[in-house]
Each structure stands twice: as structure tokens, then as C-alpha cells.
Design an enzyme around this catalytic site. Structure first.
Site, PDB file in Angstrom:
ATOM      1  CD1 TRP A   5       0.633   4.467  10.737  1.00 20.74           C
ATOM      2  CD2 TRP A   5       2.812   4.962  10.741  1.00 20.74           C
ATOM      3  NE1 TRP A   5       1.253   3.670  11.671  1.00 20.74           N
ATOM      4  CE2 TRP A   5       2.572   3.938  11.694  1.00 20.74           C
ATOM      5  CE3 TRP A   5       4.115   5.443  10.567  1.00 20.74           C
ATOM      6  CZ2 TRP A   5       3.604   3.389  12.474  1.00 20.74           C
ATOM      7  CZ3 TRP A   5       5.144   4.886  11.353  1.00 20.74           C
ATOM      8  CH2 TRP A   5       4.874   3.874  12.285  1.00 20.74           C
ATOM      9  CG  ASP A  79       2.523   4.298   4.201  1.00 19.11           C
ATOM     10  OD1 ASP A  79       2.546   3.062   4.037  1.00 19.11           O
ATOM     11  OD2 ASP A  79       2.843   4.850   5.271  1.00 19.11           O
ATOM     12  CE  LYS A 103       1.865  -2.535   9.917  1.00 19.73           C
ATOM     13  NZ  LYS A 103       2.985  -1.627   9.964  1.00 19.73           N
TER      14      LYS A 103
END
Ligand SMILES: Cc1ncc(COP(=O)(O)O)c(C=O)c1O
Length: 267
Positions: A5, A79, A103
Site C-alpha cells: 500500500w 494510512d 475493515k
């Protein structure tokens, strides 16, 4: 760059600014996290970006870097998509945090952004108004139509989190869940997790069967036990157990029981 990511993030950032990769773990397949004192931070940077939980690689930054102490008094941008609400955050070290809701907070389609007041109002001229956090903040996140149902469900999740005892309680619970699973992996002859113990994710646990020929049998058996979605991300292979807030310790215990049972059938 500590995994897939942050790698995507730095590539994306190149469209807008000059990127300096201060540290990368590409050479060890993203299984470690270098100490912040070793990062090659550039002077005069506008911000430092870290993906604090690499969902695919299973690498988590357990303590946020103190950039000021490192002599770089610049905003830390994190993040925290895949471990948001799983533990307390030291907000004194954060300039901006962003994360997808899907999530630990609620349905996909909602993004949470926490931004320090003094960082508002610095958007590039080309930034669309709806993505300029100052515009968003000035309109209480309703400059354009927000995803109302996702926000409603996230509100219910926030209430649930409070009833559980808040972030400290969630952290204790997630530590216990992760310890249970990593211990089962580390003490087995069949399974292996390659991430350095000091940065193993408490949310995403990638692991491999030492004999990869057993992967299909392992997954089929898991499915028969009601243990789903254990196949690892295609870029990494192997297996991955995501043990987000919604998974109770009983769910992790069921996986551990299956890991042991499957290993026994192989010996
Ligand atoms: C750490 C992290 N960052 C970013 C993303 C991308 O989120 P989205 O698909 O909502 O854009 C994900 C998605 O899994 C993620 O795990």
C-alpha cells in the site's frame, strides 16, 4: 515503503510532488520495519507518509515515529486503513491520518480523515474542491452528498467500540488474539510467518505452509470448518488471516484449532 500500500501511495504521490523514499523494505520482501533513526528523511519535506499497517504484507508500525525528535518537524501522514480503531493513536505525532472504513469501521465507500487544523488550506490549486479537506471541514463533511448509510453504520460501530471499553480495551483484545495465532504458527512445524516479530500486524497475519503442495487441501479443510477467505493475497501467496475487530477471540481459537488439526493429519 513498507509494503504494497505504501508502494502504491508513493507512486501516486509522484503525480503531485517530488518523492523521496526515506526507507524501503523491498529487499527483504517487506518483512521488517527499519528503525525511524535510520530513515533518510529529506530536509524541507512537506510531509512524511507511512502506511502504519500494511494489510497485504502483515507489517504493523506499533509505535508511531516521533519526527520532531528526529529533527524533522514536519507532518506525519499515516494510512491507518487496516488498523484504525484497533488501538489508541498517539495523536501528538500525527498531522493527518486517513483510512478506508471497510475493515474496522463499517461498509466500504466511506473514508475517515483526521487532519490537524493548521494543515487545512494547503491544497494544490488543481485539487478538486470536494477533495480539499478545508472545503470538506468548512462544510462539516457535507460539501457534497456523503455516503449516508455508511456513515450511519460507522456511527453504530463507534458506539459499539465505546461499549467494548474504547481503544485501550480493543488493543488488549487484539493483542491477545494476535498472540494466540502467532504462537500457534511459531510453535508448529508446518506453518511459518516471515515477518519480524517486532512489526507483526495484529490485524493481518500472513503465513505459509512449508509444503506449498498442501495449500489446496488446507483451504478446502478450512472451508469445511467454516473458516473462509484464508487464501493469501495473490501478490504474496500463501495464506492470510485477517483478524479485524469484528473477529472475536473465539474465531481466532477456531482457526488455531484447525491449524493444529490439519498439521496432525499431515504427520
Ligand atoms: C492500508 C490500505 N490502504 C489503502 C487501501 C485502499 O483502500 P480503498 O480500496 O478503499 O481505496 C487499502 C485497501 O485494502 C489498505 O488496506
Amino acid at each position: 515503503v513498507s509494503g504494497s500500500w505504501s508502494q502504491k501511495s508513493q507512486l501516486e504521490a509522484r503525480k503531485y510532488c517530488t518523492v523521496n523514499i526515506a526507507a524501503s523494505t523491498e529487499c527483504d520482501g517487506h518483512t521488517s520495519l527499519p528503525e525511524p533513526v535510520t530513515w533518510r528523511l529529506s530536509h524541507g519535506a512537506s510531509y512524511v507518509h507511512v502506511c502504519t499497517n500494511e494489510t497485504i504484507n502483515g507489517v504493523e508500525c506499533h509505535e508511531l515515529p516521533d519526527l520532531k525528535a528526529l529533527g524533522h518537524d514536519v507532518p506525519l501522514v499515516i494510512d491507518f486503513s487496516s488498523h484504525v480503531a484497533s488501538r489508541p493513536v498517539d495523536w501528538s505525532r500525527v498531522g493527518l491520518a486517513f483510512g478506508g472504513a471497510q475493515k474496522n469501521l463499517g461498509p466500504a465507500g466511506l473514508t475517515l480523515v483526521v487532519v490537524r487544523d493548521d494543515l487545512l488550506g494547503h491544497a494544490l490549486p488543481a485539487c478538486p474542491s470536494a477533495f480539499d479537506y478545508k472545503t470538506v471541514a468548512d462544510h462539516q463533511s457535507m460539501y457534497n452528498t456523503p455516503p449516508t448509510y455508511a456513515i450511519y453504520v460507522a456511527g453504530l460501530v463507534f458506539q459499539w467500540l465505546k461499549r467494548q471499553g474504547g481503544m485501550a480495551a480493543m488493543e488488549a483484545r487484539n493483542k491477545a488474539k494476535a498472540a494466540l495465532l502467532y504462537d500457534a504458527i511459531d510453535t508448529s512445524q508446518l506453518y511459518v510467518n516471515k515477518v519480524a516479530p517486532n512489526c507483526r500486524s495484529r490485524m493481518n497475519v500472513p503465513f505459509f505452509l512449508r509444503d506449498e503442495n498442501l495449500n489446496d487441501a488446507f483451504l478446502a479443510g478450512a472451508r469445511a470448518h467454516g473458516l473462509l477467505q484464508l487464501k493469501g493475497h495473490k501478490s504474496v501467496g500463501g495464506m492470510r488471516a485477517s483478524i479485524y475487530n469484528a473477529i472475536p477471540i473465539e474465531g481466532v481459537q477456531a482457526l488455531v484449532d484447525y491449524l493444529r488439526e490439519f498439521e496432525k493429519t499431515q504427520s
